[in-house]
Design an enzyme around this catalytic site. Structure first.
Site, PDB file in Angstrom:
ATOM      1  N   ASP A  33      -7.762  -5.118  13.951  1.00 15.43           N
ATOM      2  CA  ASP A  33      -7.528  -3.686  13.748  1.00 15.43           C
ATOM      3  C   ASP A  33      -7.027  -3.508  12.323  1.00 15.43           C
ATOM      4  O   ASP A  33      -5.849  -3.268  12.069  1.00 15.43           O
ATOM      5  CB  ASP A  33      -6.482  -3.210  14.761  1.00 15.43           C
ATOM      6  CG  ASP A  33      -6.295  -1.705  14.717  1.00 15.43           C
ATOM      7  OD1 ASP A  33      -7.094  -1.011  14.059  1.00 15.43           O
ATOM      8  OD2 ASP A  33      -5.341  -1.219  15.351  1.00 15.43           O
ATOM      9  N   SER A  34      -7.950  -3.655  11.399  1.00 19.51           N
ATOM     10  CA  SER A  34      -7.561  -3.744   9.991  1.00 19.51           C
ATOM     11  C   SER A  34      -7.862  -2.462   9.234  1.00 19.51           C
ATOM     12  O   SER A  34      -8.601  -1.601   9.707  1.00 19.51           O
ATOM     13  CB  SER A  34      -8.360  -4.874   9.338  1.00 19.51           C
ATOM     14  OG  SER A  34      -9.721  -4.521   9.345  1.00 19.51           O
ATOM     15  N   GLN A  57       0.820  -1.205   0.000  1.00 15.98           N
ATOM     16  CA  GLN A  57       0.000   0.000   0.000  1.00 15.98           C
ATOM     17  C   GLN A  57       0.859   1.263   0.000  1.00 15.98           C
ATOM     18  O   GLN A  57       2.052   1.214   0.270  1.00 15.98           O
ATOM     19  CB  GLN A  57      -0.908   0.007   1.240  1.00 15.98           C
ATOM     20  CG  GLN A  57      -0.162  -0.223   2.560  1.00 15.98           C
ATOM     21  CD  GLN A  57      -0.982  -0.964   3.604  1.00 15.98           C
ATOM     22  OE1 GLN A  57      -2.203  -0.974   3.540  1.00 15.98           O
ATOM     23  NE2 GLN A  57      -0.322  -1.560   4.584  1.00 15.98           N
ATOM     24  N   PRO A  84      -4.853  -5.153   1.036  1.00 16.10           N
ATOM     25  CA  PRO A  84      -4.559  -6.412   1.733  1.00 16.10           C
ATOM     26  C   PRO A  84      -5.594  -6.786   2.787  1.00 16.10           C
ATOM     27  O   PRO A  84      -5.565  -7.883   3.327  1.00 16.10           O
ATOM     28  CB  PRO A  84      -3.194  -6.130   2.382  1.00 16.10           C
ATOM     29  CG  PRO A  84      -3.111  -4.648   2.508  1.00 16.10           C
ATOM     30  CD  PRO A  84      -3.878  -4.092   1.349  1.00 16.10           C
ATOM     31  N   ASP A 109      -9.758  -0.856   5.894  1.00 18.59           N
ATOM     32  CA  ASP A 109     -11.073  -1.175   5.336  1.00 18.59           C
ATOM     33  C   ASP A 109     -10.908  -2.263   4.269  1.00 18.59           C
ATOM     34  O   ASP A 109      -9.800  -2.526   3.823  1.00 18.59           O
ATOM     35  CB  ASP A 109     -11.709   0.087   4.726  1.00 18.59           C
ATOM     36  CG  ASP A 109     -12.256   0.987   5.823  1.00 18.59           C
ATOM     37  OD1 ASP A 109     -12.276   0.549   6.990  1.00 18.59           O
ATOM     38  OD2 ASP A 109     -12.645   2.118   5.515  1.00 18.59           O
ATOM     39  N   ASP A 120       0.235   0.488  13.594  1.00 19.27           N
ATOM     40  CA  ASP A 120       0.690   1.683  14.315  1.00 19.27           C
ATOM     41  C   ASP A 120       1.027   1.400  15.776  1.00 19.27           C
ATOM     42  O   ASP A 120       1.657   2.212  16.446  1.00 19.27           O
ATOM     43  CB  ASP A 120      -0.369   2.797  14.212  1.00 19.27           C
ATOM     44  CG  ASP A 120      -1.738   2.308  14.637  1.00 19.27           C
ATOM     45  OD1 ASP A 120      -1.966   2.086  15.835  1.00 19.27           O
ATOM     46  OD2 ASP A 120      -2.604   2.115  13.745  1.00 19.27           O
ATOM     47  N   GLU A 125       0.891  -8.445  11.650  1.00 14.65           N
ATOM     48  CA  GLU A 125       0.736  -7.294  10.746  1.00 14.65           C
ATOM     49  C   GLU A 125       1.411  -7.655   9.419  1.00 14.65           C
ATOM     50  O   GLU A 125       2.555  -8.093   9.402  1.00 14.65           O
ATOM     51  CB  GLU A 125       1.372  -6.060  11.400  1.00 14.65           C
ATOM     52  CG  GLU A 125       1.702  -4.904  10.469  1.00 14.65           C
ATOM     53  CD  GLU A 125       0.503  -4.279   9.765  1.00 14.65           C
ATOM     54  OE1 GLU A 125      -0.428  -3.837  10.437  1.00 14.65           O
ATOM     55  OE2 GLU A 125       0.519  -4.239   8.506  1.00 14.65           O
ATOM     56  N   GLY A 183      -2.422 -11.897   8.049  1.00 21.89           N
ATOM     57  CA  GLY A 183      -3.288 -12.360   9.128  1.00 21.89           C
ATOM     58  C   GLY A 183      -4.177 -13.528   8.716  1.00 21.89           C
ATOM     59  O   GLY A 183      -4.502 -14.392   9.532  1.00 21.89           O
TER      60      GLY A 183
HETATM   61  N1  SAM Z   1      -7.348   2.039  13.035  1.00 19.19           N
HETATM   62  C1  SAM Z   1      -7.319   1.839  11.660  1.00 19.19           C
HETATM   63  C2  SAM Z   1      -8.587   2.107  10.911  1.00 19.19           C
HETATM   64  O1  SAM Z   1      -9.687   1.813  11.387  1.00 19.19           O
HETATM   65  O2  SAM Z   1      -8.482   2.659   9.838  1.00 19.19           O
HETATM   66  C3  SAM Z   1      -6.584   0.612  11.276  1.00 19.19           C
HETATM   67  C4  SAM Z   1      -5.137   0.837  11.615  1.00 19.19           C
HETATM   68  S1  SAM Z   1      -3.924  -0.342  11.293  1.00 19.19           S
HETATM   69  C5  SAM Z   1      -2.685   0.742  10.682  1.00 19.19           C
HETATM   70  C6  SAM Z   1      -4.444  -1.323   9.926  1.00 19.19           C
HETATM   71  C7  SAM Z   1      -3.356  -2.308   9.506  1.00 19.19           C
HETATM   72  O3  SAM Z   1      -3.926  -3.509   8.991  1.00 19.19           O
HETATM   73  C8  SAM Z   1      -2.397  -1.794   8.448  1.00 19.19           C
HETATM   74  O4  SAM Z   1      -1.152  -1.551   9.010  1.00 19.19           O
HETATM   75  C9  SAM Z   1      -2.364  -2.908   7.398  1.00 19.19           C
HETATM   76  O5  SAM Z   1      -1.086  -3.143   6.868  1.00 19.19           O
HETATM   77  C10 SAM Z   1      -2.894  -4.083   8.210  1.00 19.19           C
HETATM   78  N2  SAM Z   1      -3.422  -5.174   7.386  1.00 19.19           N
HETATM   79  C11 SAM Z   1      -4.194  -5.081   6.260  1.00 19.19           C
HETATM   80  N3  SAM Z   1      -4.436  -6.308   5.767  1.00 19.19           N
HETATM   81  C12 SAM Z   1      -3.817  -7.198   6.588  1.00 19.19           C
HETATM   82  C13 SAM Z   1      -3.698  -8.616   6.581  1.00 19.19           C
HETATM   83  N4  SAM Z   1      -4.272  -9.355   5.621  1.00 19.19           N
HETATM   84  N5  SAM Z   1      -2.999  -9.203   7.588  1.00 19.19           N
HETATM   85  C14 SAM Z   1      -2.411  -8.460   8.560  1.00 19.19           C
HETATM   86  N6  SAM Z   1      -2.480  -7.110   8.602  1.00 19.19           N
HETATM   87  C15 SAM Z   1      -3.171  -6.485   7.633  1.00 19.19           C
END
Ligand code: SAM
Length: 273
Positions: free
Chosen positions: A154-155, A30, A161, A157, A85, A104, A137
């Site tokens: 905590d993904s 991303q 990924p 949208d 984060d 993550e 994940g």
């Molecule tokens: N609080 C946030 C929101 O509601 O927008 C989410 C924050 S956190 C930074 C989201 C994280 O999910 C990202 O760092 C992203 O890389 C991770 N992510 C996305 N798809 C994933 C997957 N398949 N497995 C593990 N982590 C994933």
């Protein structure tokens, strides 16, 4: 001055003017940006969507984490999916857990956040109870052999990924990793602008868990401010936790937003769903 424009959903965008872009890069998964705004301080932006900001991260992270960790009477192991984060990790470690595993997919998000937004994770990544795995994940929950009392999703949208993190198969795999009285909470989008997403998460959770519900918290930098979280639980119902229990469980857990009143208020959905 630049604008961060998040195309939230059909016919709706959120635009935020920022004073500076401190980081702009592209990982294997991303686009990652860190921007600074007068209103929200520094913020993490992934593929144009604001993920977290210094000013309001605590309402989101506290409600995502403490509500389920207090609902389970004696959680020992927690799993975080996403959460690069580190805010969810930091809040989780405030509880007397034995171990917190965070999976993550994107190492760059973790590194950029530790460099530009160190206040959000604090010392969480150095905590001996933390185990950080940089992998998908989805693949992790399919193959893991461990047991968890609480899973926090905590993904991002469901684009990029994060798409499969909203599927019934993912929730079913999570359920097999949960102890017999475990529960899962997932961020499930803007109550105002992503109603379809919130409904989809609830529907998918219902295929797996006997107790399913949604709660909300105000997260000012997110589109529509009213943000939803949806839970699936095998035994404990967040709606049955008393104020006294919450107060007692928070004796050694410092919070700014989560408490008996916000636990109860969060479970009262505005008449939107
Ligand atoms: N609080 C946030 C929101 O509601 O927008 C989410 C924050 S956190 C930074 C989201 C994280 O999910 C990202 O760092 C992203 O890389 C991770 N992510 C996305 N798809 C994933 C997957 N398949 N497995 C593990 N982590 C994933």
């Amino acid at each position: 001055m630049e604008w961060i424009v998040d195309l939230v959903g059909p016919g709706v965008a959120q635009a935020m003017q920022v004073d500076a872009i401190l980081y702009d890069g592209r990982s294997a998964f991303q686009r990652i940006q860190v921007a600074a705004s007068r209103l929200f301080g520094r913020m993490l932006v992934l593929d144009d969507a604001i993920q977290t900001t210094e000013r309001d991260e605590y309402t989101y992270h506290e409600m995502l984490v403490h509500l389920p960790l207090v609902t389970h009477p004696s959680p020992r192991r927690a799993l975080i999916i996403g959460g690069g984060d580190g805010g969810t990790l930091e809040e989780s470690l405030k509880h007397p857990l034995q171990k917190v595993t965070m999976v993550e997919i994107d190492r760059d998000v973790v590194e950029v956040c530790r460099r530009f937004l160190p206040g959000i994770s604090g010392a969480a990544f150095e905590d001996p109870r933390t185990r950080l795995l940089v992998e998908d994940g989805i693949a992790y929950v399919r193959t893991a052999r461990e047991r968890f009392d609480v899973i926090l999703v905590d993904s991002t949208d469901p684009k990029g990924p994060g798409v499969a993190l909203f599927s019934p198969e993912f929730y079913a795999a999570c359920a097999t990793l949960l102890s017999d009285d475990g529960l899962l909470v997932a961020q499930s989008g803007s109550l105002l602008y992503q109603r379809d997403l919130t409904e989809m998460v609830r529907r998918h959770l219902r295929t797996v868990f006997p107790i399913v519900g949604t709660y909300w918290a105000p997260v000012p930098a997110y589109p529509g401010v009213l943000w939803s979280f949806s839970y699936g639980s095998k035994r404990f119902d967040p709606g049955r936790v008393t104020g006294d229990t919450i107060t007692q469980r928070l004796t050694s857990v410092q919070t700014r937003f989560y408490g008996p009143a916000t636990h109860a208020a969060g479970l009262q959905l505005p008449a939107l769903l």
